[in-house]
Design a protein around this motif. Structure first.
Motif, PDB file in Angstrom:
ATOM      1  N   ASP A  61       8.832   1.442   4.825  1.00  0.00           N
ATOM      2  CA  ASP A  61       8.557   2.458   5.642  1.00  0.00           C
ATOM      3  C   ASP A  61       8.920   2.366   6.921  1.00  0.00           C
ATOM      4  O   ASP A  61       9.461   1.538   7.482  1.00  0.00           O
ATOM      5  CB  ASP A  61       6.844   2.711   5.317  1.00  0.00           C
ATOM      6  N   ARG A  81      -5.111  -1.785  -0.537  1.00  0.00           N
ATOM      7  CA  ARG A  81      -4.880  -0.486  -0.986  1.00  0.00           C
ATOM      8  C   ARG A  81      -3.343   0.046  -1.125  1.00  0.00           C
ATOM      9  O   ARG A  81      -2.443  -0.695  -0.437  1.00  0.00           O
ATOM     10  CB  ARG A  81      -5.508   0.503  -0.292  1.00  0.00           C
ATOM     11  N   GLY A 136       0.005   1.797  -0.202  1.00  0.00           N
ATOM     12  CA  GLY A 136       0.371   2.386   1.410  1.00  0.00           C
ATOM     13  C   GLY A 136       0.737   3.682   1.310  1.00  0.00           C
ATOM     14  O   GLY A 136       1.173   4.224   0.272  1.00  0.00           O
ATOM     15  N   ASP A 137       0.813   4.005   2.499  1.00  0.00           N
ATOM     16  CA  ASP A 137       1.189   5.350   2.867  1.00  0.00           C
ATOM     17  C   ASP A 137       2.103   5.575   4.114  1.00  0.00           C
ATOM     18  O   ASP A 137       1.762   4.959   5.150  1.00  0.00           O
ATOM     19  CB  ASP A 137      -0.465   6.162   3.282  1.00  0.00           C
ATOM     20  N   GLU A 189       4.586   4.927   1.448  1.00  0.00           N
ATOM     21  CA  GLU A 189       5.216   4.368   0.581  1.00  0.00           C
ATOM     22  C   GLU A 189       4.938   4.833  -1.016  1.00  0.00           C
ATOM     23  O   GLU A 189       5.713   5.080  -1.521  1.00  0.00           O
ATOM     24  CB  GLU A 189       5.299   2.730   0.470  1.00  0.00           C
TER      25      GLU A 189
HETATM   26  N1  GLY Z   1       2.667   2.224   5.397  1.00  0.00           N
HETATM   27  C1  GLY Z   1       1.837   1.564   6.127  1.00  0.00           C
HETATM   28  C2  GLY Z   1       0.490   1.498   5.735  1.00  0.00           C
HETATM   29  O1  GLY Z   1       0.094   2.162   4.540  1.00  0.00           O
HETATM   30  O2  GLY Z   1      -0.284   0.715   6.004  1.00  0.00           O
END
Ligand code: GLY
Ligand code: AMP
Length: 420
Positions: free
Chosen positions: A205, A280, A282-283, A285
């Motif tokens: 990311d 949790r 990832g955001d 990803e």
């Molecule tokens: N992409 C980083 C996170 O979800 O913490």
């Protein structure tokens, strides 16, 4: 199955979409969801951070599985509240989620489990901070101990800035000073049922706001998966030296980790090191990992929730690659301008291989019923293709069709992989 997904971001949209495209039809409910999630699932208005409310709902509605997206419900003990009342839940207990919520806890677990990570010192006073900064030297790495929504970490050459960051977080408790680690970053997710772990596909990311990794840290401005430059055996090495020892250590301490173990890794010259764990998905990803998943997600999540991952084969992934570009509101991350109208979404979604995960959107109250941006990161535009050049072109073509006044996005997501 009837599945309740908690959360309202693009990560949850990606989870819901993966569940919705399985061969077996599921009844999917999201709380609170967003305008994009509402197109694929039923959205209910309940407080995802209230354990009693969520458990009452799950029992009354005969929910078979609850999937917790963000960290806030985990830290609030929502998984504990569900598990106590017999509802299968994919998400760790409050205690196990401290792996993300407390950097000091994570460091201790890694130390006990022999997991490779950067050397770190905890400091509770300014004098301790100064001593640690001088012993590590520049670049300085200063981390808030608790959850800080992606803003708790500062990496800087500037000693005064490092001190100011430490001063700020010292007001809330202790800070962690860490040795600087140089190398490529990798996000690798594991499904865990408390003892068995199964890997998903690696992703990378982009945490900085601007092209070329300039500007402030954000929640994530883009991602791609898989990582063609990883050495052979990388995933197995992470299983053996990081994921399994960590999960074993937590189990030994009676805090089994049931859910998604997010390993934030850095590939240094001396080997793989953990930068952070999250508890949790990832955001952003998830928005590039789950579209490539071929194994039905619901079965994996339920098996993790019910302690039955042992014996299940590793999940398989498509050979397609995926690139996501995050579209953020003007002023993000400090002061995002919200309430603006988003146009061109249908046009963008019509680009071949493109899907759009909504991060912060709602339906406008006005009679024309458009979509409006309600937060900092607004959309994750995902392009899939047979190679990175194609996936990237598709994602950026879709982005160019979206109109949101003042929108910001990076133009270099996955550029490096295409260049190589
Ligand atoms: N992409 C980083 C996170 O979800 O913490
Ligand atoms: P974290 O919130 O711990 O993921 O940190 C955010 C970002 O800061 C990471 O993705 C890295 O880019 C950077 N970072 C964190 N720790 C280190 C470190 N020890 N050395 C170099 N960069 C780091």
């Amino acid at each position: 199955m009837k599945i309740l997904v908690l959360g309202s971001g693009a990560r949850e949209h990606a989870i819901v979409s993966a569940l919705a495209r399985e061969d077996t039809a599921h009844e999917i409910v999201a709380a609170p969801g967003n305008a994009g999630i509402a197109q694929v699932a039923t959205v209910v208005h309940l407080d995802p951070n209230n354990a009693v409310v969520v458990a009452d709902y799950a029992l009354a509605e005969d929910v078979d599985l609850v999937v917790i997206g963000p960290e806030a419900p985990l830290v609030a003990g929502v998984a504990d509240g569900l598990r106590t009342r017999g509802v299968p839940v994919f998400g760790p207990s409050k205690k196990a989620a401290a792996l993300e919520g407390s950097k000091a806890f994570a460091k201790r677990i890694m130390e006990e489990a022999g997991v490779p990570t950067g050397r770190a010192t905890r400091a509770g006073t300014r004098a301790e901070v100064e001593a640690a900064l001088d012993s590590f030297g520049a670049p300085y790495v200063v981390k808030a101990d608790g959850l800080a929504a992606g803003k708790g970490v500062l990496v800087t050459e500037d000693r005064a800035a490092a001190l100011a960051h430490a001063d700020h977080y010292l007001q809330q408790g202790t800070v962690l000073l860490e040795e600087f680690l140089a190398g490529q970053e990798v996000s690798l997710f594991f499904l865990s049922d408390g003892s068995t772990v199964l890997p998903l596909s690696p992703a990378q990311d982009y945490k900085r706001l601007l092209d070329g990794d300039e500007g402030p840290n954000t929640g994530g401005m883009g991602a791609y998966s898989p990582l063609p430059w990883l050495p052979d055996g990388f995933v197995d090495e992470v299983i053996d030296t990081i994921a399994e020892p960590t999960v074993r250590q937590l189990a030994n301490e009676q805090t089994p980790f049931i859910g998604l173990l997010y390993c934030g890794l850095i590939l240094t010259e001396k080997g793989i090191r953990v930068i952070e764990f999250n508890a949790r998905f990832g955001d952003p990803e998830t928005q590039v990992v789950l579209p490539r998943l071929e194994t039905p997600l619901s079965g994996l999540l339920l098996a993790a929730a019910t302690g039955s991952l042992g014996g299940i084969p590793r999940p398989t992934f498509s050979d397609d690659v995926a690139v996501t570009v995050v579209l953020a509101s003007e002023g993000y991350p400090d002061a995002p301008q919200t309430g603006r109208r988003i146009d061109g979404l249908d046009d963008a979604a019509a680009v071949e291989g493109v899907s759009i995960a909504h991060a912060a959107t709602s339906r406008s109250e006005s009679p024309d019923g458009g979509t409006i941006a309600t937060g900092g990161r607004v959309l994750s535009v995902v392009g899939r293709g047979s190679d990175f050049r194609q996936a990237r072109e598709r994602a950026y073509e879709a982005v160019s069709r979206i109109r949101l006044e003042g929108a910001q996005y990076r133009t270099d997501i996955a550029a490096r992989v295409v260049a190589e």
